[in-house]
Design a protein around this motif. Sequence first.
Motif, short mmCIF file in Angstrom:
data_model
loop_
_atom_site.label_atom_id
_atom_site.label_comp_id
_atom_site.label_asym_id
_atom_site.label_seq_id
_atom_site.Cartn_x
_atom_site.Cartn_y
_atom_site.Cartn_z
N ASN A 191 -66.17 -69.84 -22.02
CA ASN A 191 -66.89 -71.08 -21.74
C ASN A 191 -67.62 -71.64 -22.97
O ASN A 191 -68.59 -72.39 -22.84
N LYS A 192 -67.16 -71.27 -24.16
CA LYS A 192 -67.81 -71.72 -25.39
C LYS A 192 -67.12 -72.94 -26.00
O LYS A 192 -67.40 -73.31 -27.14
N GLY A 193 -66.25 -73.55 -25.26
CA GLY A 193 -65.62 -74.78 -25.73
C GLY A 193 -64.23 -74.58 -26.28
O GLY A 193 -63.71 -73.46 -26.33
N TYR B 254 -63.35 -59.34 -26.92
CA TYR B 254 -63.48 -60.78 -26.77
C TYR B 254 -62.24 -61.51 -27.28
O TYR B 254 -61.69 -62.38 -26.58
N ILE B 255 -61.75 -61.18 -28.47
CA ILE B 255 -60.58 -61.88 -28.99
C ILE B 255 -59.34 -61.54 -28.15
O ILE B 255 -58.44 -62.37 -28.00
N GLY B 256 -59.32 -60.35 -27.56
CA GLY B 256 -58.24 -60.02 -26.65
C GLY B 256 -58.20 -60.93 -25.45
O GLY B 256 -57.13 -61.34 -24.98
N GLU B 257 -59.38 -61.27 -24.91
CA GLU B 257 -59.45 -62.21 -23.79
C GLU B 257 -59.04 -63.61 -24.21
O GLU B 257 -58.31 -64.30 -23.49
N VAL B 258 -59.49 -64.04 -25.38
CA VAL B 258 -59.14 -65.38 -25.87
C VAL B 258 -57.62 -65.53 -25.99
O VAL B 258 -57.05 -66.58 -25.69
N MET B 259 -56.96 -64.47 -26.42
CA MET B 259 -55.53 -64.55 -26.76
C MET B 259 -54.60 -64.04 -25.67
O MET B 259 -53.37 -64.05 -25.85
N LYS B 260 -55.12 -63.65 -24.51
CA LYS B 260 -54.29 -62.95 -23.52
C LYS B 260 -53.16 -63.80 -22.96
O LYS B 260 -52.15 -63.25 -22.49
N ASN B 261 -53.30 -65.12 -22.99
CA ASN B 261 -52.24 -65.98 -22.45
C ASN B 261 -51.26 -66.45 -23.52
O ASN B 261 -50.34 -67.22 -23.20
N TYR B 262 -51.44 -66.00 -24.76
CA TYR B 262 -50.65 -66.55 -25.85
C TYR B 262 -49.87 -65.50 -26.65
O TYR B 262 -48.79 -65.82 -27.18
N MET B 263 -50.39 -64.29 -26.75
CA MET B 263 -49.79 -63.30 -27.65
C MET B 263 -49.05 -62.22 -26.87
O MET B 263 -49.40 -61.92 -25.73
N PRO B 264 -48.02 -61.62 -27.48
CA PRO B 264 -47.29 -60.54 -26.81
C PRO B 264 -48.15 -59.31 -26.61
O PRO B 264 -49.20 -59.15 -27.24
N GLU B 265 -47.70 -58.44 -25.73
CA GLU B 265 -48.49 -57.26 -25.36
C GLU B 265 -48.83 -56.39 -26.56
O GLU B 265 -49.95 -55.86 -26.67
N GLU B 266 -47.88 -56.22 -27.47
CA GLU B 266 -48.14 -55.39 -28.65
C GLU B 266 -49.33 -55.93 -29.45
O GLU B 266 -50.19 -55.19 -29.92
N SER B 267 -49.37 -57.26 -29.59
CA SER B 267 -50.47 -57.89 -30.29
C SER B 267 -51.78 -57.68 -29.56
O SER B 267 -52.82 -57.39 -30.18
N ASP C 222 -47.52 -74.07 -39.11
CA ASP C 222 -46.30 -73.90 -38.33
C ASP C 222 -46.41 -72.67 -37.42
O ASP C 222 -45.99 -72.70 -36.25
N LEU C 223 -47.01 -71.59 -37.94
CA LEU C 223 -47.17 -70.37 -37.15
C LEU C 223 -48.10 -70.60 -35.96
O LEU C 223 -47.78 -70.19 -34.83
N PHE C 224 -49.21 -71.26 -36.19
CA PHE C 224 -50.14 -71.52 -35.09
C PHE C 224 -49.48 -72.41 -34.03
O PHE C 224 -49.66 -72.18 -32.82
N ALA C 225 -48.74 -73.42 -34.46
CA ALA C 225 -48.09 -74.34 -33.52
C ALA C 225 -47.04 -73.63 -32.67
O ALA C 225 -46.76 -74.04 -31.53
N GLU C 226 -46.45 -72.56 -33.20
CA GLU C 226 -45.44 -71.80 -32.46
C GLU C 226 -46.04 -71.07 -31.27
O GLU C 226 -45.39 -70.92 -30.23
N PHE C 227 -47.28 -70.61 -31.41
CA PHE C 227 -47.87 -69.75 -30.38
C PHE C 227 -48.98 -70.42 -29.55
O PHE C 227 -49.24 -69.98 -28.44
N PHE C 228 -49.61 -71.45 -30.10
CA PHE C 228 -50.78 -72.02 -29.44
C PHE C 228 -50.66 -73.52 -29.22
O PHE C 228 -50.01 -74.21 -30.04
N PRO C 229 -51.32 -74.04 -28.19
CA PRO C 229 -51.53 -75.50 -28.12
C PRO C 229 -52.51 -75.90 -29.22
O PRO C 229 -53.05 -75.03 -29.93
N GLU C 230 -52.77 -77.19 -29.33
CA GLU C 230 -53.65 -77.66 -30.42
C GLU C 230 -55.02 -77.02 -30.37
O GLU C 230 -55.57 -76.62 -31.41
N LYS C 231 -55.59 -76.88 -29.19
CA LYS C 231 -56.89 -76.23 -29.03
C LYS C 231 -56.82 -75.23 -27.90
O LYS C 231 -56.08 -75.43 -26.92
N ILE C 232 -57.59 -74.14 -28.00
CA ILE C 232 -57.65 -73.14 -26.96
C ILE C 232 -59.11 -72.88 -26.60
O ILE C 232 -60.02 -73.25 -27.34
N SER C 233 -59.34 -72.23 -25.48
CA SER C 233 -60.69 -71.96 -24.99
C SER C 233 -61.26 -70.72 -25.66
O SER C 233 -60.58 -69.72 -25.85
N TRP C 234 -62.56 -70.81 -25.98
CA TRP C 234 -63.29 -69.70 -26.62
C TRP C 234 -64.50 -69.34 -25.75
O TRP C 234 -64.90 -70.08 -24.89
#
Length: 286
Positions: free
Chosen positions: A73-75, A201-214, A274-286
């Motif tokens: 909920n940090k924007g 915390y970063i695991g929660e931020v990235m849980k919908n975007y990164m593969p399980e190994e990451s 290019d790498l960020f655009a491959e895995f993420f939308p323009e902005k994500i929730s923090w």
Amino acid sequence: MATPAISAHEPLKDMDEWDDFLTGRYQEGKSEDQFRQYDAEATPGVAEFYRLNHLHQTYDYVMAKEKEYFGLNKGQKSIWEAAEFLNTLVDDSDPDTDLTQIEHLLQTSEAIRKDGHPRWFVLTGFIHDLGKVLCLWGEPQWGVVGDTFPVGCAYSKDIVFPEYFAANLDLHNPVYQTKYGIYEPNCGLENVHLSFGHDGYIGEVMKNYMPEESLYMLRYHSFYAAHRHGAYRHLMSKHDVEMLEWVNKFNVYDLYSKGHTKPNLKELKPYYDDLFAEFFPEKISW
């Protein structure tokens, strides 16, 4: 000579002091005896950091912080915006480095890229410390970095400075001081609450975007008692044990990729755009 005062909020002179301590602890070729000697001779700031960490990281504290931050909920921020925000954490008075946080992140990710690992692995190198923005939201250093460990069950002797747990209130809860505590045998790490910090915390931020190994690399890269010393296997599933091998692969770069040469951000930025655009939308929730 008077001993410099140590802040209870910021016992480390800068956040990199913890990273330097880790590198020394796990220097390749160092014996277990040398590891213990290094701990005993740690700088006062590092020792005070772990005293505060082990004092305050109770089960109730962890549950409260997970409730506060895991709702993201940090924007909304882009990856670059989060990294630029983290840059404000740099201590300009530190004489030992003039590298920004972004440059530190790039050192890790570029070392991974140089060795030919998959793009998600390279990206993990860049994002793994972005959770340190917790400090910029008022969290103390001892609640952001440091070795992570399970709460709600007995402490392992392999956690750094285990003697400091003597002051933790959970020591007075008999259930929390049993081998399994509130957990079931081999229940899996997804059901275990670790001490709060930038990893979870970063695991929660990235849980919908990164593969399980990451996600294993992100969530458990500071869980040294487990992936370096073999502790807490009784709480892990077979899958956890297999996945911790990815954490060990990552930690080589986390610990030993830092150098004095500055990455050229201008040259590297198109690749990372290019790498960020491959895995993420323009902005994500923090």
